[in-house]
Structures are given as structure tokens and as C-alpha cells.
Design an enzyme around this catalytic site. Structure first.
Site, PDB file in Angstrom:
ATOM      1  N   ARG A  57      13.131  -4.276  16.804  1.00  0.00           N
ATOM      2  CA  ARG A  57      12.478  -3.331  15.873  1.00  0.00           C
ATOM      3  C   ARG A  57      13.437  -2.192  15.493  1.00  0.00           C
ATOM      4  O   ARG A  57      13.273  -1.539  14.473  1.00  0.00           O
ATOM      5  CB  ARG A  57      11.167  -2.780  16.462  1.00  0.00           C
ATOM      6  CG  ARG A  57      10.505  -1.719  15.589  1.00  0.00           C
ATOM      7  CD  ARG A  57       9.015  -1.538  15.860  1.00  0.00           C
ATOM      8  NE  ARG A  57       8.686  -1.458  17.261  1.00  0.00           N
ATOM      9  CZ  ARG A  57       8.939  -0.416  18.070  1.00  0.00           C
ATOM     10  NH1 ARG A  57       9.523   0.667  17.589  1.00  0.00           N
ATOM     11  NH2 ARG A  57       8.595  -0.453  19.335  1.00  0.00           N
TER      12      ARG A  57
ATOM     13  N   ASP B 186      15.236   3.866  -8.089  1.00  0.00           N
ATOM     14  CA  ASP B 186      14.839   2.481  -7.838  1.00  0.00           C
ATOM     15  C   ASP B 186      15.644   1.617  -8.806  1.00  0.00           C
ATOM     16  O   ASP B 186      15.416   1.620 -10.011  1.00  0.00           O
ATOM     17  CB  ASP B 186      13.328   2.317  -8.054  1.00  0.00           C
ATOM     18  CG  ASP B 186      12.833   0.908  -7.725  1.00  0.00           C
ATOM     19  OD1 ASP B 186      13.621  -0.051  -7.880  1.00  0.00           O
ATOM     20  OD2 ASP B 186      11.656   0.765  -7.347  1.00  0.00           O
TER      21      ASP B 186
HETATM   22  N1  PLP Z   1      10.100  -1.372  -7.156  1.00  0.00           N
HETATM   23  C1  PLP Z   1       9.970  -2.155  -8.238  1.00  0.00           C
HETATM   24  C2  PLP Z   1      10.640  -1.758  -9.515  1.00  0.00           C
HETATM   25  C3  PLP Z   1       9.210  -3.333  -8.173  1.00  0.00           C
HETATM   26  O1  PLP Z   1       9.083  -4.104  -9.259  1.00  0.00           O
HETATM   27  C4  PLP Z   1       8.584  -3.683  -6.936  1.00  0.00           C
HETATM   28  C5  PLP Z   1       7.773  -4.909  -6.795  1.00  0.00           C
HETATM   29  O2  PLP Z   1       7.387  -5.546  -7.739  1.00  0.00           O
HETATM   30  C6  PLP Z   1       8.728  -2.814  -5.855  1.00  0.00           C
HETATM   31  C7  PLP Z   1       9.505  -1.685  -5.991  1.00  0.00           C
HETATM   32  C8  PLP Z   1       8.077  -3.113  -4.539  1.00  0.00           C
HETATM   33  O3  PLP Z   1       8.794  -4.117  -3.876  1.00  0.00           O
HETATM   34  P1  PLP Z   1       8.142  -5.155  -2.838  1.00  0.00           P
HETATM   35  O4  PLP Z   1       7.209  -6.025  -3.595  1.00  0.00           O
HETATM   36  O5  PLP Z   1       9.347  -5.875  -2.303  1.00  0.00           O
HETATM   37  O6  PLP Z   1       7.440  -4.341  -1.796  1.00  0.00           O
END
Ligand code: PLP
Length: 387
Positions: free
Chosen positions: A54, A177
């Protein structure tokens, strides 16, 4: 050192193939093994050694080293999903009274997490506006700014370089992101972002067969803190999961180069199609983010959105008629995928907010995979011809 440490002058492709791989001289293994052991001999005198899976283990560390090498970060921390990365990083960075500035057009679950969960813990969340509307809301009370390199589903590209500068001026931390752009098309840390997150479930792994998340940063102290948060919250991937992501990363450059080109061709094909009202792709001149995309991105990725000539029912009809393209909600994998945002990815967003964001009922989102482009065009053409 068991892990491959990429020299400064290695380019992206070489970093993806060799960076971070676990290669021990004893066995001569070239490919990182899946270390299934949940327990490790207690590392006497080394507080950072492996103990319990973990906390960390060699396959996880190989993934983290490869992800850091590719995002040009000092450190990366791996998670069991993109949401585990986003939520853990947010909880490590924010405390009651902190202020987060973001937009309404981020991924739905990130939006939900910020505006429900974080708010309930006394964190101020300012989420007015869409991608470009962040700059003017950054002030000296801002602690963290969260944006997506390419937003979903209208593919708005915020000026990440200018946002990073504004954050620096007030001492805020910019988290980007980078899921839709990938490190092939954009490196947020290079323009001054503090951290990068990924849903590795998308392009990084790339085969629609695994979930995962990555947080990368140049702040080594914070990365250590985040690993501690991960140990407490339990969001580490398992070694098998990590291995799938490592394997996917080795072909990221080849896949994304193909997807950049295929998506651009399909965007132009859709723009000229009589049953299509409007196409959204930031590498097309008519997209509002074209100037920013041209300045920041090497390519615009594999996602193209388009409004069909008709209403929401027509859009659903087109979605149901495709045969090669698969009808579901993810993106970034080898299979092309079509989504109806109003009833699928964005169905929890109230209709008035969808309207404000410009997400119409006749909008479809297409994630271009690795199939032959002419086969995809023929498939879309026969589906569009049904309305
Ligand atoms: N960020 C973006 C731009 C996404 O499209 C997604 C999922 O579709 C996520 C974060 C979340 O990722 P996860 O589905 O791997 O938790």
C-alpha cells in the site's frame, strides 16, 4: 541503480520506451516484472525501502519513474484511477479555508468532487465560467487553480502558460489535467504548472483495459507528502494495473501521432458533411481556441466533437447506427468511441448549465482510435445518412 534513469538528452520516444524500467543485473530482465508481493523484508536503516504494497513496490516505482521521465517532472506518484490522483492531490494541497479556482467544463466527476466533497470540508471553490475564464479570477486569495489542457466535450484550450504566470504572481499552485492532450502534445510543467494529473485509463495506458492515475511535479517535498496521503487513503494501483500502464506508455508516441493526424482528417471530413452542423476541434481554424492551441500544442489529440443537423434524437440515432465505432463513454484507447454527452457523460449536469456551457442535445463526441481512417469515415457516413 535498478531503474533506468533517462539522461537529460533523451527525447520523449526514448524516455517512453526505456525510462524507469526495472532492469536488474542478476536476471538481466529487460521488461519491468510484475512484483506481486504485498510484503517486503523490513528495510533496516532505510526508511524509504519497500515494506508493504500500500506504500509502494518496485512495479509501481517503475511506473512512477517512467511517468516522471515523460512529463519532465522530478517525481510522479501513481494512483489506482485518475479520480484517486485528483482527489488525493486536492486533499494534500487544500485545507479548510483554502480557495480553489476552476471551471465548469472540467471532467464531471472532478467537478462533482470539488463542488460537493471539497466544499463540504470548508474549501472555497470558484468554478464560474469555462476554460478561458480562469485568468481574471486568480487573486491573492487563490491557493490552487485546476484546469484541463483540452476541455470536454467542446475542446477548449485555456492559455495554460498565462495562467501559470498569473499563479506565480500570487503564489498559487496550478494543477493541469493533461489527460486529453497527453505529454506528446503538451508538457504543462515546462510552461510553469506546479503539477500535472492524468487519467492514465485513457491515452497513457491506451487500450481500454485498465484504470490508473498519475500526479507529476517538480516539488519533491510535495510528492513525498502525496505518497503519504496515498498511503493513508489507500489509492495506490496494484502491480498488475501498473504494468499495463507501463506497457501502454511504451507506444504512447506512436498512438498519439496517429490519433492527432486521424482526428484532424476526420474533423475535416465531418466539417464537409451535409448532415453535420458544426465541428469542434482546436486544430481547425474556426475553433475559438485555435490561436492558443497553435501556440501551445504539438497536436490536438484524438477527440473531435460535432453537432449533427437535427435534434438530440437525431444525434442518438447516429450514435446507435455506427458499427466500427463503439458506443460508450471513455476515450484515448485503440478502439474509436462515440458518446452523446447530454445523456451520457454530462447527464448529471442540469440542462441550464449544459446550455450555459454550449453542450447542445445534438452534440456527439468522438474519440478516434487506431482503425483505418477511411473505414471510420465510411462508418460515420452511413450512420449520418440515417438522419
Ligand atoms: N480527467 C479527465 C479529463 C477524464 O476524462 C477522466 C475520466 O474520464 C478523469 C480525469 C478521471 O479518470 P478515471 O476515470 O481514471 O478516474
Amino acid at each position: 541503480m535498478v531503474f533506468v534513469e533517462p539522461p537529460e538528452d533523451w527525447e520523449e520516444e526514448t524516455r517512453l520506451v526505456h525510462g524507469g524500467e526495472y532492469r536488474d543485473s542478476e536476471t538481466g530482465s529487460i521488461v519491468t516484472p510484475i512484483f506481486v508481493s504485498a510484503i517486503y523484508k523490513y528495510p533496516e536503516g532505510n526508511p524509504y525501502g519497500y515494506k508493504y504494497a500500500r506504500n509502494s513496490s518496485p512495479t509501481i516505482e517503475a511506473l512512477e519513474r517512467k511517468a516522471a521521465a515523460v512529463e519532465r517532472a522530478a517525481e510522479a506518484v501513481a494512483f489506482s484511477s485518475g479520480m484517486a490522483a485528483i482527489s488525493s492531490a486536492a486533499m494534500a494541497l487544500l485545507k479548510p479555508g483554502s480557495k480553489l479556482v476552476t471551471t465548469k467544463d472540467i471532467y464531471g466527476t472532478s467537478y462533482e468532487f470539488f463542488t460537493t466533497f471539497l466544499r463540504s470540508y470548508g474549501i472555497e471553490v470558484d468554478e464560474r465560467g469555462v476554460g478561458e475564464g480562469v485568468l481574471e479570477r486568480i487573486d491573492k486569495n487563490t491557493d490552487v487553480v485546476f484546469v484541463e489542457t483540452i476541455s470536454n466535450p467542446l475542446l477548449i484550450v485555456p492559455p495554460v502558460d498565462e495562467i501559470a504566470k498569473a499563479c506565480e504572481e500570487v503564489g498559487a499552485k496550478l494543477i493541469v489535467d493533461n489527460t486529453f492532450a497527453t505529454p506528446i502534445n503538451f508538457l504543462p510543467l515546462k510552461v510553469g504548472a506546479y503539477g500535472v494529473v492524468h487519467s492514465a485509463s485513457k491515452y497513457l495506458a491506451g487500450h481500454n483495459d485498465v484504470l490508473g492515475g498519475i500526479f507529476a511535479t517538480n516539488d519533491k517535498k510535495f510528492a513525498l507528502n502525496l505518497k503519504n496521503v496515498r498511503r493513508m487513503l489507500g489509492g495506490i494501483p496494484d502491480p498488475q494495473q501498473a504494468y499495463f500502464i507501463i506497457r501502454g506508455l511504451k507506444t504512447l508516441h506512436v498512438r498519439v501521432a496517429y490519433q492527432n493526424e486521424a482526428a484532424l482528417r476526420i474533423a475535416k471530413f465531418l466539417r464537409d458533411h451535409p448532415k453535420v452542423e458544426r465541428v469542434y476541434y482546436p486544430c481547425l481554424e474556426e475553433h475559438p481556441s485555435y490561436p492558443v492551441a497553435k501556440r501551445l500544442l504539438k497536436g490536438c489529440g484524438g477527440v473531435v466533437s460535432f453537432e449533427v443537423r437535427g435534434n438530440g434524437f437525431d444525434a442518438i440515432k447516429v450514435m446507435k447506427k455506427v458499427k466500427v465505432v463503439q458506443r460508450t463513454a471513455s476515450l484515448g484507447g485503440v478502439e474509436s468511441i462515440i458518446t452523446h454527452p447530454a445523456t451520457m457523460t454530462h447527464h448529471t449536469v442540469p440542462p441550464e448549465v449544459r446550455k450555459e456551457l454550449g453542450i447542445k442535445d445534438n452534440l456527439l463526441r468522438l474519440s478516434v482510435g487506431l482503425e483505418n481512417v477511411e473505414d471510420l469515415e465510411a462508418d460515420l457516413d452511413q450512420a449520418l445518412s440515417s438522419i
